[in-house]
Design an enzyme around this catalytic site. Sequence first.
Site, short mmCIF file in Angstrom:
data_model
loop_
_atom_site.label_atom_id
_atom_site.label_comp_id
_atom_site.label_asym_id
_atom_site.label_seq_id
_atom_site.Cartn_x
_atom_site.Cartn_y
_atom_site.Cartn_z
N CYS A 162 0.80 -1.34 -0.15
CA CYS A 162 0.04 0.03 0.08
C CYS A 162 0.96 1.21 0.11
O CYS A 162 1.61 1.53 1.15
CB CYS A 162 -0.91 0.09 1.37
SG CYS A 162 -1.88 1.57 1.37
N SER A 176 -1.35 1.93 4.59
CA SER A 176 -1.01 0.69 5.02
C SER A 176 -2.38 -0.34 4.90
O SER A 176 -2.43 -1.16 5.84
CB SER A 176 -0.75 0.71 6.47
OG SER A 176 -1.65 1.15 7.25
N CYS A 177 -3.04 0.12 3.73
CA CYS A 177 -4.38 -0.88 3.39
C CYS A 177 -3.93 -2.23 3.27
O CYS A 177 -2.94 -2.42 2.72
CB CYS A 177 -4.84 -0.22 2.25
SG CYS A 177 -5.60 1.15 2.46
#
Lengths: 107, 203
Positions: free
Chosen positions: B107, B111-112
């Site tokens: 990501c 921080s997906c």
Amino acid sequence: MNLSDVPQPDSPFAEPWQARVFALTVAMNEAGHFAWTDWAAVFGRHLQGTRDGAGDYWRAWAAALEEMLTQAGIADDAGVAALAERWQAAAHATPHGQPINLENADR
Amino acid sequence: MPHDHHHDHDNHLDPMEARTRALETILTRKGLVDPAAVDAIIETYAEKVGPRNGAQVVARAWDDPAFADWLARDATAAIASMGFSGRQGEHMQAVFNTESLHNLVVCTLCSCYPWPVLGLPPVWYKSPAYRARAVLEPRAVLREFGLHLPEEVAVRVWDSTAEMRYLVIPQRPAGTEGWSRDALADLVSREAMIGTALARVPS
């Protein structure tokens, strides 16, 4: 830097406040106070210039949550800072080993 | 006496701890969050949800071609059918490694990450170095993880977003014919499902 050498703690949270600020954000999203896409945009901006994925990451997370709450008119910097000082006062007034309650700030 | 309530072992909160408590106090007083719900969220992500979930999905995909087809067509529904659904797993895509293609997930924005199947991301996934370099020089990043892919294997990098999360389905190792799903799942690490490792080869 070798990426795979970064220490891998078992828990995703190194300190209790990291877990709480994470959970507060998820709870606010779940209650419909902001969309996760909006959160990701603000958080992504705060992550620019961070140095690591640990402490720095969570400080950026906390700053992003404060910005979301400020934008929504829920909190403001001065109010949060004043309340944080009261929590600090409560901690100083609480005997070691006992739970810290905000009421202790006035003792 | 400088302070009425001095203690030898004085409590002092880390500034971030005090700041977070202040935020929670504000949100609780306004009735916007329930502290018990906050506790439950922490318990879920600190203890309950983790890459074992994703490993079960991978093991089933290896063992059940119909499930693998479903996973390829509609990962969100296929994964939810195993009981792994919810936050940050609403829109999932499974990306399958082959002899000629290796998938890597990052990501770049933040921080997906697919929480229902992998839990919360490891520190390195959130690091600026990984987020920047995974796209620019994925092969160099993979080498740092000890993964040396042959030149003829293409690397495809998937950039996660708040709307789409990816789960890498590594290739099933040879020599695992007839293995139980639990035994297969033990070969699947978190890194293998992000793409910085392969499934473990049985010794």
